[in-house]
Design an enzyme around this catalytic site. Structure first.
Site, PDB file in Angstrom:
ATOM      1  N   LEU A 109      44.474  84.435  42.758  1.00  0.00           N
ATOM      2  CA  LEU A 109      45.629  84.148  41.912  1.00  0.00           C
ATOM      3  C   LEU A 109      46.708  83.394  42.782  1.00  0.00           C
ATOM      4  CD1 LEU A 109      46.327  87.766  40.376  1.00  0.00           C
ATOM      5  CD2 LEU A 109      45.091  85.673  39.318  1.00  0.00           C
ATOM      6  N   SER A 110      46.412  82.979  44.252  1.00  0.00           N
ATOM      7  CA  SER A 110      47.286  82.067  44.807  1.00  0.00           C
ATOM      8  C   SER A 110      46.490  81.421  45.728  1.00  0.00           C
ATOM      9  CB  SER A 110      48.189  83.117  45.570  1.00  0.00           C
ATOM     10  OG  SER A 110      47.517  83.738  46.849  1.00  0.00           O
ATOM     11  N   GLY A 111      47.246  80.311  46.232  1.00  0.00           N
ATOM     12  CA  GLY A 111      46.561  79.688  47.245  1.00  0.00           C
ATOM     13  C   GLY A 111      46.726  80.206  48.723  1.00  0.00           C
TER      14      GLY A 111
END
Length: 194
Positions: free
Chosen positions: A50-52
């Site tokens: 869900l995130s980098g």
């Protein structure tokens, strides 16, 4: 004759793949519905990124395959683990250090794309799973959609419709072959009667 055998083998392969796809999709949907979590099969679980924070190891929207950790003593520096934070959210970061504190091994973690290590050390009971090294870029968007009612319908109905369509085409080809053989036999009978 050889061409027909090849076509028959290809046809059987397609049927098998469609059936296996339908079964796999059904298991994935049922698993995610029962657990209320990402799909799981044979102790392995698909997690959506869900995130980098772990770029370039895996990008936002990717699906990663993780395996449940039964023995946290096997975790070493460099492993990528999924763990629960205090707010019950799951995070997947790399272990950068194992720290012994009061006889317990705690893990310092850090996202590859983050400048600093995570603030809190991860205790063994918070470790959920370990990254297996398998990633499918951007497939997480599809899996997230699969959790919705429309996504469930698509995952179950599309393979089913493909299987029905393929069965219809196979049935139609069989009927044509029977008609062709019947016509051939009728012509042979007419020739014999002359």
């Amino acid at each position: 004759m050889r061409k027909k055998n090849t076509i028959k083998r290809i046809s059987n392969l397609i049927s098998t793949l469609l059936i296996l796809t339908l079964i796999a999709m059904t298991l994935i949907v049922i698993s995610s519905r029962i657990s209320g979590d990402e799909p799981q099969l044979f102790g392995y679980q698909f997690k959506t990124v869900l995130s980098g924070s772990m770029d370039p190891e895996f990008s936002t929207g990717s699906i990663i395959l993780v395996k449940r950790v039964n023995n946290t003593n096997a975790i070493i520096k460099g492993d990528i683990i999924t763990f629960k934070q205090a707010d019950k959210n799951l995070v997947t970061h790399r272990v950068v250090e194992a720290v012994k504190k009061d006889g317990v091994t705690l893990y310092r973690t850090k996202g590859d794309n983050n400048e600093n290590a995570d603030m809190s050390l991860v205790s063994p009971e918070k470790v959920v799973s370990k990254y297996t090294g398998f990633t499918v870029p951007y497939a997480g968007y599809l899996v997230n959609h699969a959790g919705s009612p429309i996504g469930v319908a698509i995952l179950l109905i599309v393979p089913g419709l493909l299987l029905l369509g393929y069965a219809f085409l196979t049935f139609r080809a069989t009927i044509k072959e029977i008609e062709s053989r019947t016509k051939s036999l009728n012509l042979q009978l007419e020739d014999l009667q002359k």
